[in-house]
Write a protein that holds these residues in place. Structure first.
Motif, PDB file in Angstrom:
ATOM      1  N   ILE A  33       0.833  -1.198   0.000  1.00 49.70           N
ATOM      2  CA  ILE A  33       0.000   0.000   0.000  1.00 49.70           C
ATOM      3  C   ILE A  33       0.870   1.251   0.000  1.00 49.70           C
ATOM      4  CG2 ILE A  33      -1.641   1.347   1.383  1.00 49.70           C
ATOM      5  CD1 ILE A  33      -2.908  -1.340   2.195  1.00 49.70           C
ATOM      6  N   LEU A  34       1.923   1.267   0.820  1.00 52.93           N
ATOM      7  CA  LEU A  34       2.800   2.425   0.879  1.00 52.93           C
ATOM      8  C   LEU A  34       3.516   2.649  -0.451  1.00 52.93           C
ATOM      9  CD1 LEU A  34       4.329   2.143   4.459  1.00 52.93           C
ATOM     10  CD2 LEU A  34       2.669   3.818   3.631  1.00 52.93           C
ATOM     11  N   VAL A  35       3.957   1.589  -1.092  1.00 51.60           N
ATOM     12  CA  VAL A  35       4.609   1.717  -2.393  1.00 51.60           C
ATOM     13  C   VAL A  35       3.626   2.272  -3.422  1.00 51.60           C
ATOM     14  CG1 VAL A  35       5.579   0.383  -4.318  1.00 51.60           C
ATOM     15  CG2 VAL A  35       6.380  -0.016  -1.993  1.00 51.60           C
ATOM     16  N   LEU A  36       2.396   1.791  -3.397  1.00 55.10           N
ATOM     17  CA  LEU A  36       1.380   2.264  -4.325  1.00 55.10           C
ATOM     18  C   LEU A  36       1.078   3.744  -4.094  1.00 55.10           C
ATOM     19  CD1 LEU A  36      -0.667   1.540  -6.542  1.00 55.10           C
ATOM     20  CD2 LEU A  36      -2.295   1.060  -4.721  1.00 55.10           C
ATOM     21  N   VAL A  37       0.920   4.142  -2.836  1.00 53.48           N
ATOM     22  CA  VAL A  37       0.645   5.547  -2.513  1.00 53.48           C
ATOM     23  C   VAL A  37       1.807   6.426  -2.947  1.00 53.48           C
ATOM     24  CG1 VAL A  37       0.360   7.160  -0.583  1.00 53.48           C
ATOM     25  CG2 VAL A  37      -0.982   5.060  -0.656  1.00 53.48           C
ATOM     26  N   PHE A  38       3.027   5.992  -2.680  1.00 52.64           N
ATOM     27  CA  PHE A  38       4.209   6.755  -3.070  1.00 52.64           C
ATOM     28  C   PHE A  38       4.290   6.897  -4.592  1.00 52.64           C
ATOM     29  CE2 PHE A  38       8.726   6.908  -4.239  1.00 52.64           C
ATOM     30  CZ  PHE A  38       9.069   8.106  -3.625  1.00 52.64           C
ATOM     31  N   THR A  39       4.024   5.819  -5.315  1.00 55.35           N
ATOM     32  CA  THR A  39       4.085   5.852  -6.772  1.00 55.35           C
ATOM     33  C   THR A  39       3.044   6.801  -7.344  1.00 55.35           C
ATOM     34  OG1 THR A  39       4.850   3.561  -6.778  1.00 55.35           O
ATOM     35  CG2 THR A  39       3.993   4.420  -8.855  1.00 55.35           C
ATOM     36  N   VAL A  40       1.835   6.726  -6.833  1.00 57.12           N
ATOM     37  CA  VAL A  40       0.778   7.618  -7.316  1.00 57.12           C
ATOM     38  C   VAL A  40       1.125   9.072  -7.010  1.00 57.12           C
ATOM     39  CG1 VAL A  40      -1.634   8.273  -6.964  1.00 57.12           C
ATOM     40  CG2 VAL A  40      -1.027   5.880  -7.255  1.00 57.12           C
ATOM     41  N   ALA A  41       1.673   9.328  -5.811  1.00 56.40           N
ATOM     42  CA  ALA A  41       2.036  10.700  -5.441  1.00 56.40           C
ATOM     43  C   ALA A  41       3.130  11.239  -6.354  1.00 56.40           C
ATOM     44  CB  ALA A  41       2.491  10.741  -3.983  1.00 56.40           C
ATOM     45  N   VAL A  42       4.124  10.425  -6.648  1.00 58.80           N
ATOM     46  CA  VAL A  42       5.216  10.880  -7.514  1.00 58.80           C
ATOM     47  C   VAL A  42       4.712  11.114  -8.929  1.00 58.80           C
ATOM     48  CG1 VAL A  42       7.370  10.123  -8.609  1.00 58.80           C
ATOM     49  CG2 VAL A  42       7.072   9.884  -6.150  1.00 58.80           C
ATOM     50  N   MET A  43       3.875  10.216  -9.426  1.00 57.67           N
ATOM     51  CA  MET A  43       3.378  10.356 -10.791  1.00 57.67           C
ATOM     52  C   MET A  43       2.460  11.562 -10.933  1.00 57.67           C
ATOM     53  SD  MET A  43       2.785   6.417 -11.921  1.00 57.67           S
ATOM     54  CE  MET A  43       2.212   6.835 -13.550  1.00 57.67           C
ATOM     55  N   SER A  44       1.645  11.833  -9.937  1.00 55.66           N
ATOM     56  CA  SER A  44       0.731  12.967 -10.045  1.00 55.66           C
ATOM     57  C   SER A  44       1.459  14.292  -9.848  1.00 55.66           C
ATOM     58  CB  SER A  44      -0.408  12.832  -9.035  1.00 55.66           C
ATOM     59  OG  SER A  44       0.103  12.888  -7.718  1.00 55.66           O
ATOM     60  N   ALA A  45       2.539  14.282  -9.105  1.00 53.85           N
ATOM     61  CA  ALA A  45       3.283  15.518  -8.863  1.00 53.85           C
ATOM     62  C   ALA A  45       4.195  15.857 -10.029  1.00 53.85           C
ATOM     63  CB  ALA A  45       4.105  15.396  -7.584  1.00 53.85           C
ATOM     64  N   SER A  46       4.575  14.853 -10.802  1.00 58.34           N
ATOM     65  CA  SER A  46       5.494  15.121 -11.902  1.00 58.34           C
ATOM     66  C   SER A  46       4.728  15.627 -13.110  1.00 58.34           C
ATOM     67  CB  SER A  46       6.277  13.863 -12.262  1.00 58.34           C
ATOM     68  OG  SER A  46       5.401  12.886 -12.759  1.00 58.34           O
ATOM     69  N   SER A  47       5.342  16.501 -13.843  1.00 60.96           N
ATOM     70  CA  SER A  47       4.766  17.013 -15.077  1.00 60.96           C
ATOM     71  C   SER A  47       5.744  16.699 -16.199  1.00 60.96           C
ATOM     72  CB  SER A  47       4.539  18.524 -14.961  1.00 60.96           C
ATOM     73  OG  SER A  47       5.778  19.176 -14.779  1.00 60.96           O
ATOM     74  N   PRO A  48       5.289  16.756 -17.436  1.00 60.02           N
ATOM     75  CA  PRO A  48       6.204  16.456 -18.525  1.00 60.02           C
ATOM     76  C   PRO A  48       7.384  17.424 -18.517  1.00 60.02           C
ATOM     77  CG  PRO A  48       4.009  16.990 -19.355  1.00 60.02           C
ATOM     78  CD  PRO A  48       3.968  17.083 -17.878  1.00 60.02           C
ATOM     79  N   ALA A  49       8.553  16.885 -18.690  1.00 59.35           N
ATOM     80  CA  ALA A  49       9.760  17.712 -18.674  1.00 59.35           C
ATOM     81  C   ALA A  49      10.068  18.164 -20.089  1.00 59.35           C
ATOM     82  CB  ALA A  49      10.928  16.920 -18.108  1.00 59.35           C
ATOM     83  N   TYR A  50      10.125  19.445 -20.267  1.00 59.92           N
ATOM     84  CA  TYR A  50      10.501  20.009 -21.548  1.00 59.92           C
ATOM     85  C   TYR A  50      11.884  20.615 -21.413  1.00 59.92           C
ATOM     86  CZ  TYR A  50       5.575  19.454 -22.612  1.00 59.92           C
ATOM     87  OH  TYR A  50       4.333  18.932 -22.800  1.00 59.92           O
ATOM     88  N   ALA A  51      12.592  20.632 -22.502  1.00 59.05           N
ATOM     89  CA  ALA A  51      13.963  21.136 -22.463  1.00 59.05           C
ATOM     90  C   ALA A  51      14.023  22.633 -22.721  1.00 59.05           C
ATOM     91  CB  ALA A  51      14.800  20.385 -23.488  1.00 59.05           C
ATOM     92  N   VAL A  52      12.886  23.259 -22.926  1.00 55.33           N
ATOM     93  CA  VAL A  52      12.862  24.685 -23.225  1.00 55.33           C
ATOM     94  C   VAL A  52      13.392  25.456 -22.022  1.00 55.33           C
ATOM     95  CG1 VAL A  52      11.390  26.628 -23.832  1.00 55.33           C
ATOM     96  CG2 VAL A  52      10.926  24.370 -24.785  1.00 55.33           C
ATOM     97  N   GLN A  53      14.376  26.296 -22.280  1.00 54.40           N
ATOM     98  CA  GLN A  53      14.993  27.105 -21.232  1.00 54.40           C
ATOM     99  C   GLN A  53      14.193  28.387 -21.034  1.00 54.40           C
ATOM    100  OE1 GLN A  53      17.650  25.849 -19.560  1.00 54.40           O
ATOM    101  NE2 GLN A  53      17.294  24.054 -20.846  1.00 54.40           N
TER     102      GLN A  53
END
Length: 193
Positions: A33-53
């Motif tokens: 459960i903790l691994v699942l919660v951590f994974t969902v939290a990381v995935m929802s907090a991350s946004s697509p990374a663009y290289a535009v400066q």
């Protein structure tokens, strides 16, 4: 103090033992459960990374959105599997700046795309145009899929055993008809021999 009280563990040790016994039974489930919660939290907090400066971003948000959309259509010539919007290669940065420069100059989307195509060829496009010289590129996947489906269908037809051509004698046909008639009629009570 009684003799039994002297053998008891102190309160913190008992609490720790109680917690350990509870967690010991549910530790695998709790870990999952903790691994699942951590994974969902990381995935929802991350946004697509663009290289535009930040120094590349245009002041007008409409033009910037247009530049981003056009940058997603152009291939990084260094990475080759990324758009220039996603790539951090110096050449990709130069192309992003070129796209923004052409937009600032007032070029249409087609003119902006045509400029790097004229310089680098159609390979710079992530999605090639449908033209006579790219027709095979566009038609090959559906043709391979259709051909594979046809080959599987033909293989399935060939591998099926053919029904034997059986000719029954008149006695066998009469016996078969009698058996089928018996099966179709309501159940008869069993007679004693």
């Amino acid at each position: 103090m009684s003799a039994q009280a002297g053998h008891r563990a102190p309160v913190p040790a008992r609490a720790a033992a109680l917690i350990q016994s509870i967690l010991g039974r549910r530790s695998d489930r709790l870990k999952k459960i903790l691994v699942l919660v951590f994974t969902v939290a990381v995935m929802s907090a991350s946004s697509p990374a663009y290289a535009v400066q930040p120094d590349e971003i245009m002041a007008d948000p409409v033009k910037e959105a247009r530049a981003r959309e056009l940058s997603r259509e152009l291939r990084c010539m260094v990475c080759q599997n990324q758009s220039i919007d996603d790539s951090e290669a110096p050449l990709a940065r130069d192309l992003r700046l070129l796209v923004r420069e052409r937009i600032s100059a007032g070029d249409s989307d087609a003119q902006v795309i045509d400029f790097p195509v004229a310089r680098y060829g159609e390979f710079v496009l992530l999605k090639p145009r449908l033209e006579p010289h790219t027709l095979l590129l566009w038609l090959l996947p559906p043709l391979v899929l259709a051909g594979s489906g046809l080959a599987l269908w033909m293989h399935g037809r060939r591998s099926r055993p053919a029904a034997p051509n059986v000719t029954l004698t008149p006695d066998e046909e009469a016996r078969l008809s009698a058996l089928m008639a018996d099966e179709a009629s309501p159940e008869k009570p069993l007679e004693a021999p």
